[in-house]
Design an enzyme around this catalytic site. Structure first.
Site, PDB file in Angstrom:
ATOM      1  N   TYR A 128      71.065 -17.658   9.841  1.00  0.00           N
ATOM      2  CA  TYR A 128      72.148 -18.036   8.926  1.00  0.00           C
ATOM      3  C   TYR A 128      73.157 -16.898   8.814  1.00  0.00           C
ATOM      4  CZ  TYR A 128      74.580 -19.610   4.737  1.00  0.00           C
ATOM      5  OH  TYR A 128      75.552 -19.992   3.850  1.00  0.00           O
ATOM      6  N   SER A 145      79.852 -16.496   4.072  1.00  0.00           N
ATOM      7  CA  SER A 145      78.767 -16.130   3.159  1.00  0.00           C
ATOM      8  C   SER A 145      78.682 -14.617   3.056  1.00  0.00           C
ATOM      9  CB  SER A 145      77.427 -16.680   3.653  1.00  0.00           C
ATOM     10  OG  SER A 145      76.363 -16.226   2.829  1.00  0.00           O
TER      11      SER A 145
END
Length: 267
Positions: A142, A129
């Protein structure tokens, strides 16, 4: 002979888009899901695999190798999101995210490497990501899980190079998928010190996903990487500002970059 591709987390979102795209390009594609029976008709075969259960990883990979006698590409896509202030987020939920996004991805890599080493070829694409390049407020866990996978990919790439195996990352930005629905949201506690700012940022995150890019762009990038003889270490797929934010972090003083982030998130 078409390449055999394994894609984890292929029942929806980015994983499904990559699987459908590659199947339409003539690849032999096996996607995975924790509950493949709940998914409708697909243009690729969907098999059971839960990255938190090593026995299901082994079973899925054994099934593919028994049938195809090879495994050319792994797209390590299965993952989950999490939001919340660090102080308010349950530690067990933090561990759960790392078990899926980090240790689960590693377990799948470890399971395909013996076959790739035996055939002296293979490609592993880890889906990380853009958030993994920076500590984002209310998404710190995250960011950390995806950033950790980026670094492990760098290390693994060097370790397996002598066996003809290539390893790389694709870091997506915001995409129009159902990731928000499967994300663990720390509740907005009434008495939390972060209540107002966290709620504002939850709304901002959801709007970014709703207006995100089409997952087909990730599929095209995966296809491009598979057809590249010597893939780069890192790929980013997102809008200009998302990718440029990584460049800014590299060149700006830390405190100035932090100020830009805090202004963006209205902190």
């Amino acid at each position: 002979m078409s390449k055999v591709v394994l894609i984890t987390g292929a029942s929806s979102g980015i994983g499904k888009s990559i699987a459908v795209y590659l199947a339409n390009k003539g690849f032999t594609v096996y996607g995975t899901s924790r509950n493949p029976k709940k998914t409708g008709n697909l243009s690729f075969q969907l098999i059971a695999l839960d990255v938190l259960k090593p026995e299901t990883i082994k079973s899925a990979i054994d099934f593919i190798i028994d049938k195809e006698r090879r495994l050319d590409v792994l797209v390590n896509n299965a993952g989950m999101g999490i939001t919340g202030p660090i102080e308010d987020t349950p530690s067990d939920e933090m561990r759960s995210v790392f078990n899926t996004n980090f240790f689960g991805a590693i377990d799948v890599m470890k399971s395909v490497l013996p076959q790739m080493r035996a055939q002296k070829s293979g490609l592993i694409i880890n889906v990380t990501s853009i958030a993994g390049y920076m500590g984002l407020p209310f998404r710190g866990i995250y960011s950390a899980s995806k950033g950790a996978l980026e670094l492990v990919t760098e290390a693994t790439r060097m370790e397996v190079a002598e066996f003809g195996i290539k390893v790389t990352n694709i870091a997506p930005g915001d995409f129009a998928t159902n990731i928000a629905a499967g994300r663990f949201h720390t509740p907005v506690f009434e008495k939390s010190a972060y209540r107002e700012k966290y709620q504002e940022n939850l709304d901002l995150m959801d709007s970014h996903v709703d207006s995100g890019m089409d997952p087909i762009e990730m599929a095209k990038k995966a296809h491009q990487i598979i057809n590249t003889q010597n893939p780069k270490i890192h790929y980013k797929v997102g809008d200009f500002m998302q990718k440029f934010s990584i460049v800014l972090k590299r060149i700006l003083p830390d405190k100035l970059y932090e100020t830009l982030l805090m202004n963006h998130y209205k902190l």
